[in-house]
Design a protein around this motif. Structure first.
Motif, mmCIF file in Angstrom:
data_model
loop_
_atom_site.group_PDB
_atom_site.id
_atom_site.type_symbol
_atom_site.label_atom_id
_atom_site.label_comp_id
_atom_site.label_asym_id
_atom_site.label_seq_id
_atom_site.Cartn_x
_atom_site.Cartn_y
_atom_site.Cartn_z
ATOM 1 N N ARG A 102 -11.439 -3.264 13.165
ATOM 2 C CA ARG A 102 -10.549 -2.668 12.167
ATOM 3 C C ARG A 102 -9.181 -2.447 12.796
ATOM 4 O O ARG A 102 -9.074 -1.912 13.893
ATOM 5 N N ARG A 104 -5.768 -0.472 12.042
ATOM 6 C CA ARG A 104 -5.119 0.558 11.218
ATOM 7 C C ARG A 104 -3.647 0.593 11.619
ATOM 8 O O ARG A 104 -3.323 0.689 12.793
ATOM 9 N N PRO A 111 -3.069 5.230 6.182
ATOM 10 C CA PRO A 111 -4.319 5.145 5.425
ATOM 11 C C PRO A 111 -4.748 3.688 5.191
ATOM 12 O O PRO A 111 -5.888 3.430 4.827
ATOM 13 N N TRP A 112 -3.861 2.732 5.423
ATOM 14 C CA TRP A 112 -4.147 1.313 5.179
ATOM 15 C C TRP A 112 -4.784 0.671 6.400
ATOM 16 O O TRP A 112 -4.433 0.980 7.534
ATOM 17 N N GLY A 147 -7.998 -2.501 3.001
ATOM 18 C CA GLY A 147 -8.425 -1.306 2.300
ATOM 19 C C GLY A 147 -7.548 -0.117 2.591
ATOM 20 O O GLY A 147 -6.575 -0.191 3.361
ATOM 21 N N ARG A 148 -7.929 0.992 1.972
ATOM 22 C CA ARG A 148 -7.173 2.235 2.099
ATOM 23 C C ARG A 148 -8.132 3.412 2.130
ATOM 24 O O ARG A 148 -9.058 3.498 1.331
ATOM 25 N N SER A 149 -7.887 4.315 3.072
ATOM 26 C CA SER A 149 -8.634 5.569 3.148
ATOM 27 C C SER A 149 -7.967 6.590 2.240
ATOM 28 O O SER A 149 -6.745 6.563 2.036
ATOM 29 N N GLY A 154 -9.302 11.624 4.840
ATOM 30 C CA GLY A 154 -9.481 10.178 4.742
ATOM 31 C C GLY A 154 -10.926 9.742 4.851
ATOM 32 O O GLY A 154 -11.218 8.647 5.338
ATOM 33 N N GLN A 156 -13.020 8.855 2.560
ATOM 34 C CA GLN A 156 -13.453 7.874 1.573
ATOM 35 C C GLN A 156 -12.548 6.654 1.676
ATOM 36 O O GLN A 156 -11.398 6.766 2.106
ATOM 37 N N GLU A 157 -13.073 5.513 1.270
ATOM 38 C CA GLU A 157 -12.309 4.275 1.366
ATOM 39 C C GLU A 157 -12.601 3.362 0.185
ATOM 40 O O GLU A 157 -13.720 3.350 -0.339
ATOM 41 N N SER A 159 -11.935 -0.854 -0.479
ATOM 42 C CA SER A 159 -11.458 -2.078 0.155
ATOM 43 C C SER A 159 -11.824 -3.285 -0.701
ATOM 44 O O SER A 159 -12.811 -3.288 -1.432
ATOM 45 N N TYR A 184 -16.696 0.665 -2.024
ATOM 46 C CA TYR A 184 -16.429 2.102 -1.889
ATOM 47 C C TYR A 184 -17.267 2.588 -0.719
ATOM 48 O O TYR A 184 -18.475 2.322 -0.654
#
Length: 188
Positions: A102, A104, A111-112, A147-149, A154, A156-157, A159, A184
């Protein structure tokens, strides 16, 4: 119709047993998953898919290109629904284990994120439909996502993911299957 329900129940049982076989020993060693996810989507040749899974963080982080790289492993069970040879619909169960990287943005504060990973998967039976035929039950699962948190801390996400499943040309035919999925995820 009754036979299809029985097959669906067998597929769900297979996915549950396979996931329990991996999750239970990991939990016994203190390696508890950090989050769960649900996802659904569709692919070429009228294939629909739904999946559930869990993720474990891996103990690795690194700064790169102004962001932060981290790693996790995910275990999933999928149900694919495709056009059957007889013209109806048929279900296929897939279980997989995929290490993911991942990225970030903004030194890890954004958050992306973007993700990529290649792992292994196994289907309950060979994927044979009116449109495609896999030569193997064991395949690779290649995954890309953005995706985004969100939410409290943060946790939850959401994507958008591209999953490609194939045997990488190890045996013919190898048409592969591409799925676009919306996921989700939520931390425990």
């Amino acid at each position: 119709m009754k036979e299809r329900r029985k097959e669906l129940l067998r597929c769900v049982c297979l996915a549950t047993v396979a996931m329990a076989a991996v999750v239970a020993p990991a939990a016994a060693q203190g390696l508890r998953p950090s989050s769960f996810f649900v996802q659904g989507g569709a692919g070429e040749d009228h294939v629909g898919a739904a999946a559930v899974g869990v993720q474990w963080p891996l103990p690795w982080r690194s700064s790169a290109l102004g962001g932060e790289l981290s790693a996790n492993a995910e275990l999933f069970g999928s149900l694919w629904r495709a056009r059957a040879l007889d013209g109806g619909r048929e279900n296929f169960v897939q279980v997989g284990l995929v290490p993911m990287l991942r990225y970030r943005f903004a030194q890890g504060r954004s958050p992306w994120f973007a993700e990529a990973g290649i792992g292994l998967s196994l289907t309950g039976k060979r994927f044979v439909t009116r449109d495609k035929e896999f030569s193997t039950r064991a395949n690779f699962s290649d995954n890309l996502a953005v995706g985004r948190s969100f939410g409290e801390q943060g946790r939850q996400e959401l994507s958008l993911r591209l999953q490609h499943t194939s045997n990488a040309g190890l045996k013919k035919p190898n048409p592969g299957l591409n799925l676009v999925m919306l996921r989700y995820a939520s931390a425990f």
